[in-house]
Design a protein around this motif. Structure first.
Motif, PDB file in Angstrom:
ATOM      1  N   PHE A 166      -4.493  -4.134  -0.021  1.00  0.00           N
ATOM      2  CA  PHE A 166      -5.259  -4.455  -1.219  1.00  0.00           C
ATOM      3  C   PHE A 166      -4.964  -5.886  -1.662  1.00  0.00           C
ATOM      4  CE2 PHE A 166      -7.479  -4.141  -5.035  1.00  0.00           C
ATOM      5  CZ  PHE A 166      -6.672  -4.497  -6.100  1.00  0.00           C
ATOM      6  N   SER A 167      -3.689  -6.245  -1.593  1.00  0.00           N
ATOM      7  CA  SER A 167      -3.291  -7.613  -1.938  1.00  0.00           C
ATOM      8  C   SER A 167      -2.063  -7.937  -1.115  1.00  0.00           C
ATOM      9  CB  SER A 167      -2.979  -7.708  -3.440  1.00  0.00           C
ATOM     10  OG  SER A 167      -2.523  -9.010  -3.767  1.00  0.00           O
ATOM     11  N   PRO A 168      -2.267  -8.545   0.051  1.00  0.00           N
ATOM     12  CA  PRO A 168      -1.173  -8.661   1.021  1.00  0.00           C
ATOM     13  C   PRO A 168       0.078  -9.319   0.485  1.00  0.00           C
ATOM     14  CG  PRO A 168      -3.242  -9.360   1.980  1.00  0.00           C
ATOM     15  CD  PRO A 168      -3.500  -9.159   0.518  1.00  0.00           C
ATOM     16  N   GLY A 169      -0.094 -10.345  -0.336  1.00  0.00           N
ATOM     17  CA  GLY A 169       1.080 -11.056  -0.802  1.00  0.00           C
ATOM     18  C   GLY A 169       1.906 -10.253  -1.771  1.00  0.00           C
ATOM     19  N   THR A 170       1.293  -9.312  -2.444  1.00  0.00           N
ATOM     20  CA  THR A 170       1.996  -8.547  -3.469  1.00  0.00           C
ATOM     21  C   THR A 170       2.401  -7.170  -2.965  1.00  0.00           C
ATOM     22  OG1 THR A 170       0.719  -9.693  -5.157  1.00  0.00           O
ATOM     23  CG2 THR A 170       1.853  -7.684  -5.837  1.00  0.00           C
ATOM     24  N   TYR A 171       1.529  -6.554  -2.227  1.00  0.00           N
ATOM     25  CA  TYR A 171       1.773  -5.175  -1.825  1.00  0.00           C
ATOM     26  C   TYR A 171       2.062  -5.008  -0.340  1.00  0.00           C
ATOM     27  CZ  TYR A 171      -0.134  -4.283  -6.424  1.00  0.00           C
ATOM     28  OH  TYR A 171      -0.352  -4.271  -7.772  1.00  0.00           O
ATOM     29  N   GLY A 172       1.982  -6.075   0.424  1.00  0.00           N
ATOM     30  CA  GLY A 172       2.235  -5.935   1.855  1.00  0.00           C
ATOM     31  C   GLY A 172       1.096  -5.197   2.550  1.00  0.00           C
ATOM     32  N   TYR A 173       1.382  -4.722   3.718  1.00  0.00           N
ATOM     33  CA  TYR A 173       0.377  -4.060   4.540  1.00  0.00           C
ATOM     34  C   TYR A 173       0.699  -2.585   4.733  1.00  0.00           C
ATOM     35  CZ  TYR A 173      -0.423  -8.742   6.726  1.00  0.00           C
ATOM     36  OH  TYR A 173      -0.663 -10.064   6.994  1.00  0.00           O
TER      37      TYR A 173
END
Lengths: 114, 111
Positions: free
Chosen positions: A96-103
Motif C-alpha cells: 500500500f505504501s512501500p516506504g512505510t509498510y514494506g511489502y
C-alpha cells in the motif's frame, strides 16, 4: 486475505520457449513489484508498478523480459525466448505504501529452463 | 549510491544464546529500514521496520533491531535463539518508493 498469489509455483520449460508468470496482488495495494532471486545475484528488482503504471523497469535484464499490469488485480511477467540463465525464483510483492509498510511477498515461482 | 550491506554470509549460534545479524546502510536523508526473513521455499516475510522514533524497534517472533545513526547500522538481534529461527535474513532500505535488499545472511541455530 489470501495474500499475494503467484502461479505457477514451479515451471520447467525448454530453452527458447515462452514463459508467463502470474501474480495477483493484495486487494487495495497500489504498488506491485517483480523480483528475481538467484544464489549468485541475490534479490534483484526487475520492475515495479504504481496504480498499474510501470514506474521503474531498469532492472529488466533485456528485451526478452516484459511485464504488464492490465488491472489492479493482475500482473504478468513474460520471458520470450527463455534461456537457461533465466532459471531462478521469481517473486511478486505488493504494497500500500512501500516506504512505510514494506511489502507482502508471494510464495514465488521457481523457473527452470533446460 | 544508496544501498544496504550485510557483511556476513552466515551466522552460526547455539540455541539459547543471543544472536546478532548485521546490516549497514548508505542513504541520503532519513533512512526507512526493514528486516525480512525467508524460510526455505517460501517468500520473504516482514519482521520489523524503523521509520522514526525509538532507536530500538521490536518485531515479530521476539526479534528486535537497533538503529544507530552515527554508525549507519541497523543490526537485528534476539536475546535467545531458537533452532526454528534458522533461515535467510534480509535487510532492506527504502529508495524512492522501492526497497533495496541486502545480499542476505543465513542464520544457523544449532541445538
Amino acid at each position: 486475505d489470501a495474500g499475494v498469489i503467484q502461479s505457477p509455483r514451479h515451471e520447467v520449460t525448454e530453452m527458447g520457449q515462452e514463459v508467463t508468470l502470474r501474480c495477483k496482488p493484495i486487494s487495495g495495494h497500489d504498488y506491485l513489484f517483480w523480483y528475481r532471486q538467484t544464489m549468485m545475484r541475490g534479490l534483484e528488482l526487475l520492475i515495479y508498478f504504481n496504480n498499474n503504471v510501470p514506474i521503474d523497469d531498469s532492472g529488466m535484464p533485456e528485451d526478452r523480459f516484459s511485464a504488464k499490469m492490465p488491472n489492479a488485480s493482475f500482473s504478468t511477467l513474460k520471458i520470450q525466448p527463455s534461456e537457461p540463465r533465466d532459471s531462478a525464483v521469481y517473486f511478486c510483492a505488493s504494497s500500500f505504501s512501500p516506504g512505510t509498510y514494506g511489502y507482502t511477498f508471494g510464495s514465488g515461482t521457481r523457473l527452470t529452463v533446460v | 549510491a544508496q544501498s544496504v550491506a550485510q557483511p556476513e554470509d552466515q551466522v552460526n549460534v547455539a540455541e539459547g544464546n543471543p544472536l546478532t545479524v548485521k546490516c549497514t546502510y548508505s542513504v541520503s536523508g532519513n533512512p526507512y529500514l526493514f528486516w525480512y526473513v525467508q524460510y526455505p521455499n517460501r517468500g520473504l516475510q516482514f519482521l520489523l521496520k524503523y521509520i522514526t522514533g525509538d532507536n530500538l524497534v521490536k518485531g515479530s517472533y521476539g526479534f528486535e533491531a537497533e538503529f544507530n545513526k552515527s554508525q549507519t547500522s541497523f543490526h537485528l538481534k534476539k536475546p535467545s535463539a531458537l533452532v526454528s529461527d534458522s533461515a535467510l535474513y534480509f535487510c532492506a532500505v527504502r529508495v524512492t518508493g522501492k526497497l533495496i535488499f541486502g545480499q542476505g545472511t543465513t542464520l544457523q541455530v544449532k541445538p
